[in-house]
Design a protein around this motif. Structure first.
Motif, PDB file in Angstrom:
ATOM      1  N   PHE A  52       0.876  -1.172   0.000  1.00  0.00           N
ATOM      2  CA  PHE A  52       0.000   0.000   0.000  1.00  0.00           C
ATOM      3  C   PHE A  52       0.906   1.212   0.000  1.00  0.00           C
ATOM      4  CE2 PHE A  52      -3.088   2.825   2.400  1.00  0.00           C
ATOM      5  CZ  PHE A  52      -3.960   2.982   1.321  1.00  0.00           C
ATOM      6  N   ASN A  53       0.750   2.074  -0.979  1.00  0.00           N
ATOM      7  CA  ASN A  53       1.665   3.192  -1.170  1.00  0.00           C
ATOM      8  C   ASN A  53       0.933   4.526  -1.169  1.00  0.00           C
ATOM      9  OD1 ASN A  53       4.232   1.715  -1.953  1.00  0.00           O
ATOM     10  ND2 ASN A  53       2.789   0.866  -3.410  1.00  0.00           N
ATOM     11  N   ARG A  54       1.552   5.505  -0.516  1.00  0.00           N
ATOM     12  CA  ARG A  54       1.058   6.882  -0.607  1.00  0.00           C
ATOM     13  C   ARG A  54       1.512   7.435  -1.951  1.00  0.00           C
ATOM     14  NH1 ARG A  54      -0.856   8.677   4.201  1.00  0.00           N
ATOM     15  NH2 ARG A  54      -0.058   7.692   6.083  1.00  0.00           N
ATOM     16  N   PRO A  55       0.767   8.375  -2.507  1.00  0.00           N
ATOM     17  CA  PRO A  55       1.160   8.906  -3.815  1.00  0.00           C
ATOM     18  C   PRO A  55       2.393   9.794  -3.745  1.00  0.00           C
ATOM     19  CG  PRO A  55      -0.752  10.082  -2.985  1.00  0.00           C
ATOM     20  CD  PRO A  55      -0.478   8.953  -2.017  1.00  0.00           C
ATOM     21  N   SER A  56       3.159   9.759  -4.812  1.00  0.00           N
ATOM     22  CA  SER A  56       4.283  10.664  -4.999  1.00  0.00           C
ATOM     23  C   SER A  56       3.798  11.832  -5.837  1.00  0.00           C
ATOM     24  CB  SER A  56       5.418   9.967  -5.748  1.00  0.00           C
ATOM     25  OG  SER A  56       5.965   8.935  -4.972  1.00  0.00           O
ATOM     26  N   ALA A  57       4.326  12.998  -5.547  1.00  0.00           N
ATOM     27  CA  ALA A  57       4.028  14.169  -6.350  1.00  0.00           C
ATOM     28  C   ALA A  57       5.177  14.395  -7.317  1.00  0.00           C
ATOM     29  CB  ALA A  57       3.841  15.388  -5.444  1.00  0.00           C
ATOM     30  N   LEU A  58       4.866  14.872  -8.483  1.00  0.00           N
ATOM     31  CA  LEU A  58       5.897  15.219  -9.443  1.00  0.00           C
ATOM     32  C   LEU A  58       6.268  16.688  -9.275  1.00  0.00           C
ATOM     33  CD1 LEU A  58       4.578  13.365 -12.595  1.00  0.00           C
ATOM     34  CD2 LEU A  58       6.460  12.701 -11.107  1.00  0.00           C
ATOM     35  N   PRO A  59       7.511  17.031  -9.364  1.00  0.00           N
ATOM     36  CA  PRO A  59       8.625  16.123  -9.624  1.00  0.00           C
ATOM     37  C   PRO A  59       8.923  15.222  -8.420  1.00  0.00           C
ATOM     38  CG  PRO A  59       9.440  18.343  -9.224  1.00  0.00           C
ATOM     39  CD  PRO A  59       7.944  18.430  -9.213  1.00  0.00           C
ATOM     40  N   ALA A  60       9.292  13.985  -8.705  1.00  0.00           N
ATOM     41  CA  ALA A  60       9.623  13.001  -7.672  1.00  0.00           C
ATOM     42  C   ALA A  60      11.132  12.754  -7.688  1.00  0.00           C
ATOM     43  CB  ALA A  60       8.877  11.691  -7.934  1.00  0.00           C
ATOM     44  N   PRO A 151      20.782  11.604  -6.415  1.00  0.00           N
ATOM     45  CA  PRO A 151      19.346  11.795  -6.645  1.00  0.00           C
ATOM     46  C   PRO A 151      19.006  12.121  -8.084  1.00  0.00           C
ATOM     47  CG  PRO A 151      20.051  12.987  -4.698  1.00  0.00           C
ATOM     48  CD  PRO A 151      21.294  12.493  -5.373  1.00  0.00           C
ATOM     49  N   LEU A 152      17.947  11.465  -8.569  1.00  0.00           N
ATOM     50  CA  LEU A 152      17.388  11.740  -9.892  1.00  0.00           C
ATOM     51  C   LEU A 152      16.035  12.409  -9.672  1.00  0.00           C
ATOM     52  CD1 LEU A 152      17.988   8.268 -11.573  1.00  0.00           C
ATOM     53  CD2 LEU A 152      19.343  10.337 -11.896  1.00  0.00           C
ATOM     54  N   THR A 153      15.776  13.469 -10.369  1.00  0.00           N
ATOM     55  CA  THR A 153      14.481  14.139 -10.298  1.00  0.00           C
ATOM     56  C   THR A 153      13.657  13.709 -11.487  1.00  0.00           C
ATOM     57  OG1 THR A 153      15.436  16.027  -9.175  1.00  0.00           O
ATOM     58  CG2 THR A 153      13.306  16.378 -10.239  1.00  0.00           C
ATOM     59  N   LEU A 154      12.497  13.109 -11.222  1.00  0.00           N
ATOM     60  CA  LEU A 154      11.596  12.659 -12.270  1.00  0.00           C
ATOM     61  C   LEU A 154      10.508  13.710 -12.458  1.00  0.00           C
ATOM     62  CD1 LEU A 154      11.084   8.979 -11.080  1.00  0.00           C
ATOM     63  CD2 LEU A 154      12.909   9.901 -12.532  1.00  0.00           C
ATOM     64  N   ALA A 155      10.401  14.229 -13.651  1.00  0.00           N
ATOM     65  CA  ALA A 155       9.391  15.248 -13.930  1.00  0.00           C
ATOM     66  C   ALA A 155       8.781  14.941 -15.289  1.00  0.00           C
ATOM     67  CB  ALA A 155      10.006  16.635 -13.935  1.00  0.00           C
ATOM     68  N   GLY A 156       7.527  15.312 -15.455  1.00  0.00           N
ATOM     69  CA  GLY A 156       6.861  15.039 -16.724  1.00  0.00           C
ATOM     70  C   GLY A 156       6.005  16.197 -17.158  1.00  0.00           C
ATOM     71  N   LYS A 157       5.618  16.165 -18.407  1.00  0.00           N
ATOM     72  CA  LYS A 157       4.784  17.206 -18.975  1.00  0.00           C
ATOM     73  C   LYS A 157       3.418  17.264 -18.330  1.00  0.00           C
ATOM     74  CE  LYS A 157       6.940  17.278 -23.493  1.00  0.00           C
ATOM     75  NZ  LYS A 157       7.622  16.096 -23.901  1.00  0.00           N
ATOM     76  N   ASP A 158       2.949  16.099 -17.842  1.00  0.00           N
ATOM     77  CA  ASP A 158       1.608  16.061 -17.246  1.00  0.00           C
ATOM     78  C   ASP A 158       1.646  16.281 -15.736  1.00  0.00           C
ATOM     79  OD1 ASP A 158       1.074  12.453 -17.019  1.00  0.00           O
ATOM     80  OD2 ASP A 158       2.818  13.664 -16.598  1.00  0.00           O
ATOM     81  N   ALA A 159       2.784  16.733 -15.209  1.00  0.00           N
ATOM     82  CA  ALA A 159       2.913  16.972 -13.782  1.00  0.00           C
ATOM     83  C   ALA A 159       1.991  18.086 -13.421  1.00  0.00           C
ATOM     84  CB  ALA A 159       4.340  17.340 -13.411  1.00  0.00           C
TER      85      ALA A 159
END
Length: 159
Positions: A52-60, A151-159
């Motif tokens: 069970f996971n809490r959501p991550s916000a982008l950028p993650a 650390p890698l920052t994950l970001a997307g266009k739909d963030a």
């Protein structure tokens, strides 16, 4: 300093093949789709658990990767809107090739099987709380490798 990795739309099955397979429902009623060819390993026993996971916000941020050299690992969404799949190949010495990290937003209607030895980030859901069933063959004490990474920052266009 964190390096940025673009969160991409889900890749095709062919593009993801070096890292594993996506689990999808059959195209027609009454059909079955089998995925067990990557799973069993002699001398290991199947283990099924849920998480069970809490959501991550982008950028993650991803600061740790893991791999399982002896067994594939399947994540089957039970109640997930979207989730992040982050993978990378290995260098010749077995360490993760951080220059080739790929990260994807995957719909909760598809699962993923990480092939044996594939470096990947832990389960991370987007949008809302989420839960997966996880199937893996276990029994070797050296089948969980973890690697702290810059650390890698994950970001997307739909963030």
């Amino acid at each position: 300093m964190s390096r940025s990795v673009a969160l991409q739309p889900q890749p095709s099955a062919e593009a993801f093949a070096p890292f594993g397979r996506f689990i999808t429902r059959p195209a027609a009623y009454g059909q079955r789709a089998f995925y067990s060819d990557q799973m069993p390993v002699e001398g290991l026993a199947p283990v099924l658990h849920t998480n069970f996971n809490r959501p991550s916000a982008l950028p993650a941020t991803v600061a740790k990767l893991e791999r399982h050299p002896h067994a594939a690992q399947a994540f089957i969404p039970l109640d997930v809107e979207r989730y992040i799949v982050t993978v990378c190949p290995s260098l010749a010495d077995g360490s993760p090739d951080l220059e080739k990290v790929l990260s994807f937003a995957v719909p909760g209607t598809q699962g993923v099987i990480y092939a044996r030895g594939v470096w990947h980030a832990g389960a991370s859901v987007l949008d809302r709380d989420g839960s997966f069933a996880v199937l893996m063959w276990r029994g070797r004490p050296d089948d969980d490798e973890f690697q702290d990474i810059p650390p890698l920052t994950l970001a997307g266009k739909d963030a």
